[in-house]
Motif scaffolding. Sequence first.
Motif, PDB file in Angstrom:
ATOM      1  N   TYR A 171       0.750  -1.101  -0.117  1.00 62.10           N
ATOM      2  CA  TYR A 171      -0.117   0.028  -0.095  1.00 62.10           C
ATOM      3  C   TYR A 171       0.999   1.296  -0.149  1.00 62.10           C
ATOM      4  N   ARG A 172       0.299   2.336  -0.249  1.00 64.64           N
ATOM      5  CA  ARG A 172       0.903   3.719  -0.245  1.00 64.64           C
ATOM      6  C   ARG A 172       1.176   4.362   0.965  1.00 64.64           C
ATOM      7  N   GLU A 173       2.111   4.647   1.696  1.00 65.13           N
ATOM      8  CA  GLU A 173       2.193   5.526   2.778  1.00 65.13           C
ATOM      9  C   GLU A 173       2.105   7.003   2.574  1.00 65.13           C
ATOM     10  N   PHE A 174       2.830   7.468   1.372  1.00 57.76           N
ATOM     11  CA  PHE A 174       2.879   8.794   1.292  1.00 57.76           C
ATOM     12  C   PHE A 174       3.044   9.041  -0.347  1.00 57.76           C
ATOM     13  N   SER A 175       2.786  10.154  -1.090  1.00 61.33           N
ATOM     14  CA  SER A 175       3.116  10.252  -2.219  1.00 61.33           C
ATOM     15  C   SER A 175       4.671  10.176  -2.733  1.00 61.33           C
ATOM     16  N   SER A 176       4.838   9.649  -3.583  1.00 57.79           N
ATOM     17  CA  SER A 176       6.552   9.507  -4.175  1.00 57.79           C
ATOM     18  C   SER A 176       7.209  10.840  -4.346  1.00 57.79           C
ATOM     19  N   GLY A 177       8.345  10.992  -3.539  1.00 57.83           N
ATOM     20  CA  GLY A 177       8.980  12.151  -3.375  1.00 57.83           C
ATOM     21  C   GLY A 177       8.782  13.409  -2.294  1.00 57.83           C
ATOM     22  N   GLU A 178       7.579  12.903  -1.480  1.00 57.04           N
ATOM     23  CA  GLU A 178       7.223  13.756  -0.415  1.00 57.04           C
ATOM     24  C   GLU A 178       7.654  13.515   0.999  1.00 57.04           C
ATOM     25  N   HIS A 179       8.379  12.288   1.075  1.00 57.40           N
ATOM     26  CA  HIS A 179       8.908  12.006   2.374  1.00 57.40           C
ATOM     27  C   HIS A 179      10.200  10.855   2.203  1.00 57.40           C
ATOM     28  N   TRP A 180      10.423  10.502   3.198  1.00 53.06           N
ATOM     29  CA  TRP A 180      11.322   9.375   3.404  1.00 53.06           C
ATOM     30  C   TRP A 180      11.334   8.242   4.203  1.00 53.06           C
ATOM     31  N   ALA A 181      11.194   7.009   3.615  1.00 48.48           N
ATOM     32  CA  ALA A 181      11.161   5.884   4.637  1.00 48.48           C
ATOM     33  C   ALA A 181      11.838   4.665   3.948  1.00 48.48           C
ATOM     34  N   TYR A 182      12.392   3.870   4.933  1.00 48.91           N
ATOM     35  CA  TYR A 182      13.221   2.956   4.793  1.00 48.91           C
ATOM     36  C   TYR A 182      12.485   1.463   4.545  1.00 48.91           C
ATOM     37  N   ARG A 183      12.024   1.046   3.522  1.00 47.47           N
ATOM     38  CA  ARG A 183      11.130  -0.068   3.027  1.00 47.47           C
ATOM     39  C   ARG A 183      11.912  -0.828   2.184  1.00 47.47           C
ATOM     40  N   GLY A 184      11.461  -2.338   2.491  1.00 46.93           N
ATOM     41  CA  GLY A 184      12.282  -3.170   1.889  1.00 46.93           C
ATOM     42  C   GLY A 184      11.474  -3.522   0.415  1.00 46.93           C
ATOM     43  N   ILE A 185      10.194  -3.187   0.153  1.00 49.08           N
ATOM     44  CA  ILE A 185       9.687  -3.216  -0.866  1.00 49.08           C
ATOM     45  C   ILE A 185      10.304  -2.462  -2.164  1.00 49.08           C
ATOM     46  N   GLY A 186      11.002  -1.292  -1.932  1.00 48.38           N
ATOM     47  CA  GLY A 186      11.726  -0.689  -3.024  1.00 48.38           C
ATOM     48  C   GLY A 186      13.049  -1.529  -3.450  1.00 48.38           C
ATOM     49  N   ILE A 187      13.580  -2.130  -2.634  1.00 49.18           N
ATOM     50  CA  ILE A 187      14.685  -2.885  -3.045  1.00 49.18           C
ATOM     51  C   ILE A 187      14.180  -4.212  -3.874  1.00 49.18           C
TER      52      ILE A 187
END
Length: 341
Positions: free
Chosen positions: A131-147
């Motif tokens: 799911y989406r936590e925040f709009s892309s480029g608006e914040h920073w979060a260390y999440r494994g799904i990106g990897i």
Amino acid sequence: MIIAEKKNNRFDLVVDNVRKTSKEVDCSGASVFIIHDDEIVTEEYWGRHSKDANARPIQEDTQFHVASVRKCYIGFAVAYAINEGYIDSIDDLVTKYLPLNMVKISLLQGTTIRHLLTHTHGLKRMNGEVYREFSSGEHWAYRGIGIDILTQIVKDTTGQTVAEIIKAKALNPLHLMETGWYGKVNEKLVEVIRKPNDPNWITSEGTDGDKMNMYVSTRDLAKWGYFHLKQGYVNGEQIIASELINLATSLQSTSLLDTDLPQNGCLWFVKDLPARRTEIGELVPKRSFQILGYTGVTLLVIPSRNLVAVRAFNSFGSPEGFDYLADVRKFGDTIMTCLVK
């Protein structure tokens, strides 16, 4: 890779700092390795591979579980895919490359390769759902799904796994034979000291470079950092294009409303503006880059000082009350203290 040795005591305070940390975390062994001005100046190992009294001593060929330090290798593979034209641009939308069945297209609107590389994509996975936590480029979060998305894109665009790219383009040319993803244990791999049933511990028999089962010796990790410090040029040969290394290690984060958030290159943490949530020490100069793993393993590169430093432990996670960010910042700041003495 051949690097001259000229051991000295200039960085004894750094060794003391790492020894202190090794007593505060739950580990059975540790090491520290520093390359300065193109010479190996510090190399220390202590303890054993496990808490077993008869366990193998920590030594030069000991391979530590590097946890999230693996991400700088993944960042290299993505930079390779971009530099070679498999990915047209770091600002391409993820939907241009991602298989349709991996994540719902509606969740990926506006998300770019840059967002994935700088932990600003805004996606989170929980209980198997994305799911989406925040709009892309608006914040920073260390999440494994990106990897996970990045490693899949590398495989689909290049036809090679992350591990295959790293081995062919770096490990083999540099003769770094103590680096890899391992599906089975061997005597050179440390036992990772961890709490029973720790939900953060994930093992795998896969060796494609997309899982958290990477082990690297301290000296190999330092040489990997040196390879980046020298922009791919070592022992009189340009092993890889300097543009690739520069892409991976220079600032790629876009401007965020919260300036205290960390800044990244291609998954590396990069020192730019002061930020409270950075993992890089206050005294460490701009344009330095660093990566830290959940095991405490840390690789710091300071180009302006021609220095690479590695510390390694076989712990997993931090004991209650231990401030791991303050601890790793102290590692970098202690190095800088030694340099200005």
